[in-house]
Design an enzyme around this catalytic site. Structure first.
Site, PDB file in Angstrom:
ATOM      1  CE  LYS A  77      -3.589   2.863  -0.232  1.00  0.00           C
ATOM      2  NZ  LYS A  77      -3.508   2.744   1.214  1.00  0.00           N
ATOM      3  CD  GLN A 121      -2.912   4.955   4.019  1.00  0.00           C
ATOM      4  OE1 GLN A 121      -3.827   4.701   3.225  1.00  0.00           O
ATOM      5  NE2 GLN A 121      -1.672   4.543   3.816  1.00  0.00           N
ATOM      6  CG  ASP A 146      -5.853  -2.275   3.371  1.00  0.00           C
ATOM      7  OD1 ASP A 146      -5.469  -2.322   2.183  1.00  0.00           O
ATOM      8  OD2 ASP A 146      -5.682  -1.296   4.116  1.00  0.00           O
TER       9      ASP A 146
END
Ligand code: NDP
Length: 322
Positions: A77, A121, A146
């Site tokens: 990422k 995460q 997300d």
């Protein structure tokens, strides 16, 4: 109609031949499509920088603990963000951090005007009990790139696609389907898996792009029968090579989200990655097929970058309005 597909790439129709020659699916490359998405985003970031004196979209990846797999995903990422010109920051909290401390870190980042995208995460690698739902829902829906918060998931489930952040993996799958040129509207779509991150939002996206959608899960009675009805099949079940080519409708679009490691003594690592679909047999039945690796994986990262750029644009629009 899927709205993000403004990419120049469109792959040709599958080369299906009759007679004694084998059918071969057209490969839908996530690597290629992701590269095009990232190029387009880099241009947009450059324009923002010129127009708004050095402005850069900001992304924070908040990690608890130090899992090897998470470290690998985070580094891809950060690499993508650097390529595009996104200002990405990795904050790693030790695994002894309490839930309260993680929540406080999230709330502080929600308030930071330089942060346009914030992701936690998963899974959390914590020594202490931690409510993952509580933490993902603490991320401001305006920065939840997300797309995992209840607010964004709720909007998606109601078809309010333009008012929410779409989860990255299903969004990447839609982009790959768009690349085939096969319309989603009116097709029979089958999704295997109903997780919050893959299956459930995939259902929503296909539904609100007007497919007729069936969702299968571990208690589905006859999986091969359901699969055989799919014009579009999206698989996210975490079962190595379980979906066999014989189950697949001839000419179907098959999108494989699976990432599974299987032993392979021929590799120096002793393992290789495979999808949830048995590639060799699916290749003889499907019209279009995503590879693993190089299919959905790179698209997930590209869509995270896209959501971050969208969030940054929204913040600039707010800035110019006030
Ligand atoms: P989960 O384990 O959260 O969900 C798996 C889903 O598959 C569940 O809904 C489960 O059903 C269903 N399932 C499991 N076994 C069967 C079976 N035998 N028959 C039918 N359905 C079954 O996994 P995720 O959704 O997080 O991930 C799915 C796959 O996608 C994994 O391989 C993962 O690594 C990969 N992935 C890839 C990403 C990428 O960027 N390419 C990103 C995220 C995930 P039930 O609900 O009944 O338990």
């Amino acid at each position: 109609m899927w709205c993000f597909s403004r990419l120049p790439l469109r792959i040709g129709h599958a080369s299906r031949r009759h007679g004694d020659r084998r059918f071969v699916a057209t490969v839908v490359s996530g690597n290629k499509t992701a590269r095009l998405v990232k190029q387009r985003l880099a241009q947009q970031v450059e324009q923002m920088q010129t127009q708004f004196s050095g402005f850069r979209p900001g992304l924070v990846v908040l990690q608890v603990g130090d899992r090897d797999d998470s470290n690998l995903y985070i580094s891809s990422k950060l690499k993508a963000a650097a390529e595009i010109g996104i200002n990405a920051k990795h904050i790693r909290l030790p695994s002894c951090t309490s839930e309260d401390q993680v929540l406080r870190a999230v709330l502080a980042l929600n308030e930071d005007p330089e942060v346009h995208g914030l992701i936690v995460q998963l899974p959390l690698d914590s020594e202490k009990p931690m409510d993952q739902e509580l933490i993902t829902n603490a991320v401001s829906p305006l920065k939840d790139v997300d797309g995992l918060s209840c607010v964004n998931a709720g909007r998606l489930s109601r078809g309010e696609l333009r008012d929410c952040f779409l989860p990255c993996t299903p969004q990447g799958c839609m982009e790959l389907i768009a690349q085939t040129g096969v319309p989603v509207s009116g097709q029979n779509a089958v999704v295997i898996g109903r997780s919050k991150i893959v299956g459930a939002p995939m259902h929503d996206l296909l539904l609100w792009n007007h497919a007729t959608v069936t969702v299968c899960h571990s208690r589905t009675a006859d999986l091969p029968l359901q699969v055989s009805r799919a014009d579009i099949l999206v698989v996210g079940m975490g079962r190595a090579e379980m979906v066999r080519g014989e189950w697949i409708k001839e000419g179907a679009v098959v999108i494989d989200c699976g990432i599974n490691y299987v032993p392979d003594p021929s590799r120096s690592s002793g393992k290789r990655v495979v999808g949830d679909v048995h590639y060799a047999s699916a290749n003889e039945r499907a019209g279009f097929l995503t590879p693993v690796p190089g299919g959905v994986g790179p698209m997930t990262v590209a869509m995270l970058m896209q959501n971050t750029v969208i969030s940054a644009k929204r913040s600039l629009q707010d800035r110019t309005r006030t």
